[in-house]
Design a protein around this motif. Structure first.
Motif, mmCIF file in Angstrom:
data_model
loop_
_atom_site.group_PDB
_atom_site.id
_atom_site.type_symbol
_atom_site.label_atom_id
_atom_site.label_comp_id
_atom_site.label_asym_id
_atom_site.label_seq_id
_atom_site.Cartn_x
_atom_site.Cartn_y
_atom_site.Cartn_z
ATOM 1 N N CYS A 111 0.949 -5.343 -7.847
ATOM 2 C CA CYS A 111 0.983 -4.024 -7.219
ATOM 3 C C CYS A 111 2.116 -3.163 -7.792
ATOM 4 O O CYS A 111 3.276 -3.589 -7.790
ATOM 5 C CB CYS A 111 1.168 -4.179 -5.719
ATOM 6 N N HIS A 114 4.907 -2.561 -5.110
ATOM 7 C CA HIS A 114 5.738 -3.755 -4.921
ATOM 8 C C HIS A 114 6.705 -3.917 -6.098
ATOM 9 O O HIS A 114 7.908 -4.157 -5.902
ATOM 10 C CB HIS A 114 4.841 -4.986 -4.803
ATOM 11 N N ASN A 115 6.178 -3.771 -7.312
ATOM 12 C CA ASN A 115 7.018 -3.933 -8.494
ATOM 13 C C ASN A 115 8.165 -2.922 -8.513
ATOM 14 O O ASN A 115 9.302 -3.261 -8.848
ATOM 15 C CB ASN A 115 6.172 -3.763 -9.756
ATOM 16 N N VAL A 118 10.881 -3.871 -5.922
ATOM 17 C CA VAL A 118 11.665 -5.018 -6.385
ATOM 18 C C VAL A 118 12.624 -4.591 -7.489
ATOM 19 O O VAL A 118 13.814 -4.951 -7.467
ATOM 20 C CB VAL A 118 10.733 -6.134 -6.889
ATOM 21 N N ALA A 131 6.673 3.469 -1.113
ATOM 22 C CA ALA A 131 5.993 2.180 -1.000
ATOM 23 C C ALA A 131 5.674 1.847 0.451
ATOM 24 O O ALA A 131 4.568 1.393 0.769
ATOM 25 C CB ALA A 131 6.853 1.080 -1.622
ATOM 26 N N GLN A 132 6.630 2.081 1.333
ATOM 27 C CA GLN A 132 6.396 1.801 2.753
ATOM 28 C C GLN A 132 5.262 2.655 3.295
ATOM 29 O O GLN A 132 4.405 2.166 4.049
ATOM 30 C CB GLN A 132 7.684 2.039 3.540
ATOM 31 N N LYS A 135 1.943 1.260 1.865
ATOM 32 C CA LYS A 135 1.545 -0.009 2.473
ATOM 33 C C LYS A 135 1.076 0.192 3.915
ATOM 34 O O LYS A 135 0.123 -0.470 4.360
ATOM 35 C CB LYS A 135 2.713 -0.995 2.430
ATOM 36 N N GLU A 166 -1.497 -8.923 -0.004
ATOM 37 C CA GLU A 166 -0.206 -8.722 -0.666
ATOM 38 C C GLU A 166 0.317 -10.036 -1.225
ATOM 39 O O GLU A 166 0.885 -10.072 -2.324
ATOM 40 C CB GLU A 166 0.804 -8.130 0.326
ATOM 41 N N ASN A 169 -1.585 -10.855 -4.445
ATOM 42 C CA ASN A 169 -1.113 -10.025 -5.559
ATOM 43 C C ASN A 169 0.197 -10.549 -6.122
ATOM 44 O O ASN A 169 0.377 -10.643 -7.341
ATOM 45 C CB ASN A 169 -0.945 -8.580 -5.090
ATOM 46 N N ALA A 170 1.124 -10.890 -5.234
ATOM 47 C CA ALA A 170 2.436 -11.363 -5.682
ATOM 48 C C ALA A 170 2.320 -12.713 -6.383
ATOM 49 O O ALA A 170 2.934 -12.933 -7.438
ATOM 50 C CB ALA A 170 3.381 -11.471 -4.483
#
Length: 202
Positions: A111, A114-115, A118, A131-132, A135, A166, A169-170
């Motif tokens: 995602c 997500h990336n 991070v 991002a929040q 999501k 999620e 995906n991770a």
């Protein structure tokens, strides 16, 4: 992924420069990573001058933010777009998000939101906020689709499916393993079947 678009062969400068910069960002940020992609690489890929780049995006962070916003409008994430299909039932759409297609040798990157979070490591609050928001909107769409499918508790089912999605995906990105999605789909189907089954004695 839908974010990868070749930027080769574009004319230098002129009209369309902003779009070329965004296309370069979409390709390089996603495949190489945000920190690993410098402004010089973006300028070269977009075929623009440094001046033109900074006219459109005063900072690299501003480009990162716009790169992510495009996933909410012009280039939706393919798996999430499955929820909008009109040729599937609601239950089928909930499972379709776990389909993984393609045999590209390129590593699975997962995602983009997500990336970015991070990589930001808490130093990019606007990216974290984007991002929040994304999501939460995705969880809301899952819950709405679960309600359409007839789930008794669509909010809970939506949250649970989001966790599975999620996580898949991770894990797929961490291990570069697309088979993760098959296991995720089976887990989601188990939850969905239970959520749609009539209560005992009903």
């Amino acid at each position: 992924m839908g974010a990868r678009t070749s930027t080769s062969g574009a004319a230098r400068g002129g009209r369309g420069a902003r779009e070329r910069i965004l296309r370069a960002a979409g390709e390089l940020f996603y495949t190489r990573g945000i920190h690993a992609t410098g402004v010089a690489a973006l300028i070269e890929a977009a075929h623009v001058s440094p001046r033109t780049f900074y006219v459109h995006f005063p900072t690299k962070n501003a480009l990162v933010e716009e790169y992510l916003r495009r996933f909410e409008s012009e280039t939706p994430i393919a798996a999430e777009a499955e929820l909008e299909r009109g040729d599937l039932t609601a239950a089928q759409r909930l499972l379709a998000i776990f389909a993984f297609e393609g045999d590209s040798p390129a590593p699975i990157r997962g995602c983009p939101f997500h990336n970015a979070v991070v990589e930001g490591a808490g130093q990019l609050p606007e990216v974290a906020s984007l991002a929040q928001r994304h999501k939460q909107a995705f969880r809301d769409r899952l819950a709405a689709t679960a309600a359409e499918a007839g789930a008794v508790d669509p909010e809970t089912l939506g949250r649970q499916l989001a966790v599975i999605f999620e996580g898949a995906n991770a894990l797929a990105a961490s291990c570069n393993d697309p088979h993760v999605f098959a296991d995720a789909r089976q887990a989601a189907k188990t939850l969905l079947d239970a959520a749609l089954s009539p209560a005992p004695g009903a």
